[in-house]
Design an enzyme around this catalytic site. Sequence first.
Site, PDB file in Angstrom:
ATOM      1  N   SER A 141       0.837  -1.203   0.000  1.00 57.72           N
ATOM      2  CA  SER A 141       0.000   0.000   0.000  1.00 57.72           C
ATOM      3  C   SER A 141       0.872   1.253   0.000  1.00 57.72           C
ATOM      4  CB  SER A 141      -0.918  -0.033   1.236  1.00 57.72           C
ATOM      5  OG  SER A 141      -1.624   1.176   1.357  1.00 57.72           O
ATOM      6  N   GLY A 142       1.180   1.734  -1.214  1.00 58.96           N
ATOM      7  CA  GLY A 142       2.000   2.939  -1.351  1.00 58.96           C
ATOM      8  C   GLY A 142       1.168   4.034  -1.984  1.00 58.96           C
ATOM      9  N   GLU A 368       5.450  10.995   0.354  1.00 59.59           N
ATOM     10  CA  GLU A 368       4.231  11.822   0.499  1.00 59.59           C
ATOM     11  C   GLU A 368       3.489  11.943  -0.841  1.00 59.59           C
ATOM     12  OE1 GLU A 368       4.088  15.020   3.186  1.00 59.59           O
ATOM     13  OE2 GLU A 368       5.781  14.281   4.374  1.00 59.59           O
TER      14      GLU A 368
END
Length: 386
Positions: A141-142, A368
């Site tokens: 999960s990026g 981010e």
Amino acid sequence: MSDTTLQLPAPLPLTTFSEDEILFRDNIRQFADDKLRPLVKEMDEKGVFDHHLIQQFFQLGLMGIEIPEQYGGGGGKFFEAILAVEEMSRVDASAGVIVDVQNTLVNNALLRWANDEQKKRYLPRMASDTCGAYALSEAGSGSDAFALQTRAELKGNDYVLSGRKLWITNAKEAGTVDPAAGYRGITAFIVEKEFPGFTVGKKEDKLGIRASSTCELILEDCRVPKSNILGEAGKGYKIAIETLNEGRIGIGAQMAGLARGAWEYAAKYAQERKQFGKTIADFQGIQFQIAQMATEIEAARLMVYNAARMKDAGVPFVKEAAMTKLFCSQVAERVTSLAIEIYGGYGFTKDYPVEKYWRDSKIGKIYEGTSNMQLATIAKLVLGGK
Ligand SMILES: Cc1cc2nc3c(=O)[nH]c(=O)nc-3n(C[C@H](O)[C@H](O)[C@H](O)COP(=O)(O)OP(=O)(O)OC[C@H]3O[C@@H](n4cnc5c(N)ncnc54)[C@H](O)[C@@H]3O)c2cc1C
């Protein structure tokens, strides 16, 4: 125009700082030059951040910039946090990201979403001695940040968390507080390092920002009191996304700061290095490169300052934050790469500081939200959601 017409004062340039902002920036700049710069090379080689420096960050008030004075913080604005990240990153992007994660992600999330009791419990620690980490990503999960596998199950008064968080900045330094996201109808938790079932796993050996720790966080039946839910159960999605929107301005500041640091070295070197009986800065080819770099850094900084001022003014800034991170990371990579070229062969060695700036710049396009994810946000907003 009649005499009674109300006029707003003429807008100030974005680079106009208040006296407090100038004092704050100059103090950090001096600290970064005097105390941080001498340690940068060794910290990069060892891949470990100097613990005493982090203590000094707390003493200087760099770890609780926006935390209200009643909780022992600086009571400052987001803009000041951004200035701190920029100034630290001019000297070392690892120092920049430690200050960045603490202020723009962890403190920001607590200030916005923690209840009064949680604020009383955690904010004084964040301002005085506790380093925080923001744990969202997992192995699978990026970019798809909400394909989370970590499970949270309510058992009595505790949630029991099981899963693994990957790539977590500040994980080694994190004193006690780690907000972690749960699953489905995602929930954010404040997790203390001392909670049973919590361990810090493997530390990554990285290309850049090597002194900033990036580790796995392992939650094995980690018991977290119900009272440590951040915001409301099931509202973690909103918390994670909105926190990252602000964080992206911080990464823009990190990239603009490190680009300026590399530029300063390159401009100085160009005026010292002689070839063909002149300094290389006497050649128009080099002058133009230095001018182009300076122009791009100026544009990057203005985007950072504008987005930060928008955030402080309470106007929507999501598009500007995404554009800032996208553009500043591009500028950082171009400027640091050119800085190596201006140093010639010397720039390619570890005897000179510019190769590190280039390595450090690479992360700006990844964490981010990758550049593609920023472009997706910008596209959605400029195309009116179509
Ligand atoms: C040094 C470092 C520090 C980090 N710190 C933190 C932290 O403190 N907390 C935290 O939670 N996370 C952290 N991360 C994780 C970081 O946010 C993720 O690595 C990042 O979001 C990318 O996710 P991924 O690595 O899984 O790449 P992937 O999502 O697998 O992306 C791989 C490639 O595919 C592209 N891609 C994926 N989906 C799409 C799409 N829909 N359209 C177009 N292109 C796409 C991406 O742009 C990228 O080029 C950190 C990572 C690093 C390297």
